[in-house]
Design a protein around this motif. Structure first.
Motif, PDB file in Angstrom:
ATOM      1  N   HIS A   4     -14.321 -45.767 -42.673  1.00  0.00           N
ATOM      2  CA  HIS A   4     -13.970 -47.080 -43.202  1.00  0.00           C
ATOM      3  C   HIS A   4     -12.619 -47.576 -42.718  1.00  0.00           C
ATOM      4  N   ASN A   5     -11.852 -46.740 -42.002  1.00  0.00           N
ATOM      5  CA  ASN A   5     -10.512 -47.157 -41.593  1.00  0.00           C
ATOM      6  C   ASN A   5     -10.163 -46.540 -40.244  1.00  0.00           C
ATOM      7  N   PHE A   6     -11.027 -46.743 -39.266  1.00  0.00           N
ATOM      8  CA  PHE A   6     -10.855 -46.160 -37.942  1.00  0.00           C
ATOM      9  C   PHE A   6      -9.560 -46.665 -37.299  1.00  0.00           C
ATOM     10  N   ARG A   7      -8.765 -45.726 -36.769  1.00  0.00           N
ATOM     11  CA  ARG A   7      -7.533 -46.064 -36.063  1.00  0.00           C
ATOM     12  C   ARG A   7      -7.563 -45.357 -34.709  1.00  0.00           C
ATOM     13  N   PRO A   8      -7.591 -46.112 -33.609  1.00  0.00           N
ATOM     14  CA  PRO A   8      -7.704 -45.483 -32.284  1.00  0.00           C
ATOM     15  C   PRO A   8      -6.641 -44.431 -32.011  1.00  0.00           C
ATOM     16  N   ASP A   9      -5.406 -44.635 -32.517  1.00  0.00           N
ATOM     17  CA  ASP A   9      -4.344 -43.651 -32.280  1.00  0.00           C
ATOM     18  C   ASP A   9      -4.738 -42.264 -32.788  1.00  0.00           C
ATOM     19  N   TYR A  10      -5.579 -42.218 -33.825  1.00  0.00           N
ATOM     20  CA  TYR A  10      -5.962 -40.930 -34.388  1.00  0.00           C
ATOM     21  C   TYR A  10      -6.821 -40.112 -33.432  1.00  0.00           C
ATOM     22  N   LEU A  11      -7.639 -40.774 -32.610  1.00  0.00           N
ATOM     23  CA  LEU A  11      -8.513 -40.041 -31.702  1.00  0.00           C
ATOM     24  C   LEU A  11      -7.720 -39.189 -30.719  1.00  0.00           C
ATOM     25  N   LYS A  12      -6.479 -39.575 -30.449  1.00  0.00           N
ATOM     26  CA  LYS A  12      -5.678 -38.852 -29.467  1.00  0.00           C
ATOM     27  C   LYS A  12      -4.866 -37.719 -30.091  1.00  0.00           C
ATOM     28  N   LEU A  13      -4.857 -37.646 -31.421  1.00  0.00           N
ATOM     29  CA  LEU A  13      -4.033 -36.626 -32.070  1.00  0.00           C
ATOM     30  C   LEU A  13      -4.515 -35.213 -31.755  1.00  0.00           C
ATOM     31  N   ALA A  14      -5.826 -35.025 -31.709  1.00  0.00           N
ATOM     32  CA  ALA A  14      -6.351 -33.688 -31.426  1.00  0.00           C
ATOM     33  C   ALA A  14      -5.908 -33.227 -30.040  1.00  0.00           C
ATOM     34  N   GLY A  15      -5.964 -34.113 -29.066  1.00  0.00           N
ATOM     35  CA  GLY A  15      -5.527 -33.771 -27.715  1.00  0.00           C
ATOM     36  C   GLY A  15      -4.041 -33.477 -27.662  1.00  0.00           C
ATOM     37  N   PHE A  16      -3.251 -34.240 -28.397  1.00  0.00           N
ATOM     38  CA  PHE A  16      -1.816 -33.989 -28.402  1.00  0.00           C
ATOM     39  C   PHE A  16      -1.506 -32.641 -29.045  1.00  0.00           C
ATOM     40  N   ALA A  17      -2.191 -32.345 -30.158  1.00  0.00           N
ATOM     41  CA  ALA A  17      -1.968 -31.051 -30.827  1.00  0.00           C
ATOM     42  C   ALA A  17      -2.241 -29.890 -29.871  1.00  0.00           C
ATOM     43  N   ARG A  18      -3.292 -30.020 -29.079  1.00  0.00           N
ATOM     44  CA  ARG A  18      -3.603 -28.971 -28.099  1.00  0.00           C
ATOM     45  C   ARG A  18      -2.534 -28.912 -27.017  1.00  0.00           C
ATOM     46  N   ALA A  19      -2.095 -30.090 -26.567  1.00  0.00           N
ATOM     47  CA  ALA A  19      -1.141 -30.140 -25.451  1.00  0.00           C
ATOM     48  C   ALA A  19       0.195 -29.493 -25.801  1.00  0.00           C
ATOM     49  N   VAL A  20       0.621 -29.594 -27.049  1.00  0.00           N
ATOM     50  CA  VAL A  20       1.914 -29.011 -27.435  1.00  0.00           C
ATOM     51  C   VAL A  20       1.755 -27.616 -28.026  1.00  0.00           C
ATOM     52  N   GLY A  21       0.539 -27.087 -27.984  1.00  0.00           N
ATOM     53  CA  GLY A  21       0.326 -25.715 -28.421  1.00  0.00           C
ATOM     54  C   GLY A  21       0.384 -25.507 -29.926  1.00  0.00           C
ATOM     55  N   ALA A  22      -0.006 -26.525 -30.700  1.00  0.00           N
ATOM     56  CA  ALA A  22      -0.036 -26.351 -32.154  1.00  0.00           C
ATOM     57  C   ALA A  22      -0.966 -25.189 -32.505  1.00  0.00           C
TER      58      ALA A  22
END
Length: 645
Positions: free
Chosen positions: A150-168
């Motif tokens: 109900h509240n799709f935000r495109p910026d959120y789709l990239k969070l998973a990739g960023f978390a992986r990129a910084v080694g979370a």
């Protein structure tokens, strides 16, 4: 010793609680075992503890991503009172505050860092956080990652990739309003195993859900009557429009009720003052748009009224969830005025672009020379008559479909103000570093108080990569030698492949946007269906979120046998003279009113970049049909204007 005993000890030590709330312990145990997890708890169910406690037990820093600045501030203040080092990174920080926060992040003294999802568009932040150990990456309001939520935000789709990129090392996704399909999306995107997704009961028996069907002209009188017959208590009245918040708050205040308005159009200090006033009172009434309440941790809210219809059951659940967090009885009363549907539908229709706008966007993206794009999104949206969120969604679609690859956003404009002389700065360096900085500072252009420098141009002149220029400026800023400011964000994209048929791709994207429009309209109809139920409202709402109640609640409108009658919504007629008036205007404005949808947006009072640029939002015909259903206006435009539209 059982695995939970150390956790209970830490809970008592740091937060003073002797036991966990439902679901908290299971989520925390998953995280402490190194697994990513998802937590779907009702509003007020204690989601924040699921990352705050692990943040104190894990090495490194916990990054909390949240769109809610109010939540960040309240939680940081509460953590500080317990001696826990936490900070937030947002646009309100001054230079000294920013410098101190980044120093605490680097030296490991900061336990929790709160950021908005948009912060990851900041290349300075991305570079800084990449050098830090992130033990936990917590994403609040995680339902925003689902395209069909109900509240799709495109910026959120990239969070998973960023978390992986910084080694979370692990991810925690949190939400109060995920339906079963949306939770499936969350788990898939964040790689959470099904057994690590913890959903607690949605139903809260202390909330009484009531619905009353009223006429629009009697709504104020009805609300005043309800306030008068009930014991005073902290109250939120939700409305759809900012102007409604102002008008209704004035009406209540004139009737001697302690009421104030709250909406996104107010200044930050005005909103903060209203929030602090509300938090300190035991009878305050805030008349608010949905901008209020997110992250407001007030346990004794006794009443939540919906003066206007919520736009979805998810929004309704989130808003009523702010009542009765102390467990005391609370009333959630929806005033059903079916003509509100027009306003809410218009919000939805206003986001859907014309197919021609999509075609022109694709032409620009795929005909520009070279394979690299540097886009100023606000300007790009204005050129193609797209709302900014719609443009970001379209670019995300093109990324997901393999046409574009997003890169690190960057700032095109750096400015700095020396806090010491160039000679004093250079005296601290020698050799190649001194030579580099001496030439870098010479490349800056002097303005009145500040110097301006283009990092890309400086990098070319110095035969180095742009990142070295950025690192140097940031380091000088961190050391207190310069005050650095940035502006002019540009978003990098690389073209991976061109569409075989741009016209066909525009058609496919337009169809996708129409599907989103249809889904949002269906969500709105779910609210009407819910309001008119003759069965248990609490059971129906719980079922929407995947919980089956063993028996009716016994206290809602449906259980009392007082089902609200959902009347046919009325609508104003389209004036007979409108076609003639509009014809003259269209002839004078060209492309701004070229399509039936553009005409319908204009007549229903829905702004767009093109209408704003043509200065049509102040025209007397703008909003002339605001009380008429959008589909009816668009059909009228198609019929009356014909092919010329």
């Amino acid at each position: 010793m059982s695995p939970s005993e150390p956790l209970l000890g830490a809970l008592q030590k740091h937060f003073g609680h002797s036991r966990f709330r439902p679901g908290q312990e299971a989520v925390i145990e998953h995280l402490m075992a190194g697994r990513s997890a998802a937590a779907v708890f009702p509003t007020g169910g204690g989601k924040s503890l699921c990352y705050q406690l692990p943040a104190l037990l894990l090495p490194g820093v916990t990054v909390v991503v949240s769109p809610l600045i109010a939540l960040m501030k309240d939680q940081i203040d509460a953590l500080a009172a317990r001696g826990i080092a936490a900070g937030r990174l947002d646009s309100t920080l001054g230079t000294d505050e920013y410098r101190a926060l980044m120093a605490a992040l680097r030296d490991g003294s900061l336990r929790l860092l709160y950021v908005a999802p948009e912060r990851f568009n900041n290349e300075r932040f991305r570079a800084a956080i990449a050098r830090v150990r992130i033990s936990l990456f917590a994403v609040d309001e995680a339902h925003c990652i689902s395209e069909w939520g109900h509240n799709f935000r495109p910026d959120y789709l990239k969070l998973a990739g960023f978390a992986r990129a910084v080694g979370a090392e692990r991810i925690l996704a949190l939400t109060a309003t995920a339906t079963p399909p949306v939770l499936d999306d969350i788990c898939r995107i964040f790689a959470v195993q099904p057994e690590c997704a913890v959903r607690t009961g949605f139903y809260r028996p202390n909330l009484q859900l009531l619905v009353s069907a009223v006429e629009a002209r009697a709504r104020d009188e009805t609300l005043l009557g309800l306030l008068a017959q009930r014991a005073p208590g902290p109250t939120i009245v939700y409305v759809s429009l900012q102007k409604t918040a102002e008008a209704l708050a004035a009406t209540l205040a004139a009737a001697a009720w302690p009421a104030r308005a709250y909406h996104a159009g107010m200044k930050d200090d005005e909103r903060a003052a209203v929030q602090e006033w509300f938090m300190a009172s035991d009878r305050a009434i805030v008349v608010a748009t949905i901008a209020f309440g997110m992250g407001v941790d007030k346990a004794d809210i006794r009443y939540v009224y919906h003066y206007n219809l919520p736009k979805s059951l998810e929004n309704y659940a989130q808003e009523i969830g702010r009542a009765g967090r102390d467990g005391g009885p609370s009333t959630c009363h929806l005033l059903l005025v079916t003509r509100d549907i027009n306003v809410l539908e218009n919000f939805i229709y206003g986001d859907t672009p014309d197919k021609a706008a999509l075609g022109s966007l694709l032409d620009e993206l795929f005909t520009a020379p070279g394979g690299e794009l540097e886009l100023a999104l606000t300007e790009l949206a204005a050129r193609h008559d797209l709302r900014l969120l719609v443009l970001r969604t379209l670019l995300t679609y093109l990324e997901l479909d393999g046409y574009l690859e997003g890169g690190t956003p960057f700032y095109a404009d750096y400015r700095f103000k020396p806090l010491m002389s160039s000679a004093q700065i250079l005296a601290r360096f020698d050799g190649e570093r001194r030579h580099f900085l001496e030439h870098l500072l010479r490349l800056a252009t002097k303005e009145r108080l500040w110097f301006r420098i283009d990092p890309a141009a400086a990098a070319r002149a110095l035969a180095c990569d742009r990142e070295r220029v950025i690192r140097a400026l940031d380091w000088l800023g961190d050391q207190g030698m310069l005050e650095v400011k940035v502006a002019g964000v540009r978003h990098r994209y690389r073209r991976l492949r061109a569409p075989d048929d741009r016209e066909a791709l525009a058609t496919a994207l337009h169809r996708r946007m129409l599907q989103r429009e249809k889904a949002e309209l269906a969500r709105l109809m779910q609210v009407l269906d819910f309001a008119g139920l003759s069965a248990c409202h609490s059971a129906a709402l719980a079922a929407h979120f995947g919980e089956i109640l063993p028996q009716p609640c016994g206290q809602c409108t449906g259980c009392q046998g007082l089902a609200a009658s959902v009347r046919e919504r009325g609508a104003s007629a389209i004036p007979e003279t409108l076609a003639v008036e509009l014809g003259a205007l269209r002839a004078a404005t060209g492309q701004a009113l070229a399509s039936p949808r553009a005409v319908a947006r204009f007549l229903c009072g829905l702004p767009s970049p093109l209408l704003t640029r043509a200065r049509l939002a102040s025209h007397t015909l703008f909003g002339r049909c605001a009380e008429v259903p959008f589909e009816q206006v668009m059909q009228w435009a198609e019929d009356r204007l014909g092919a010329a539209a």
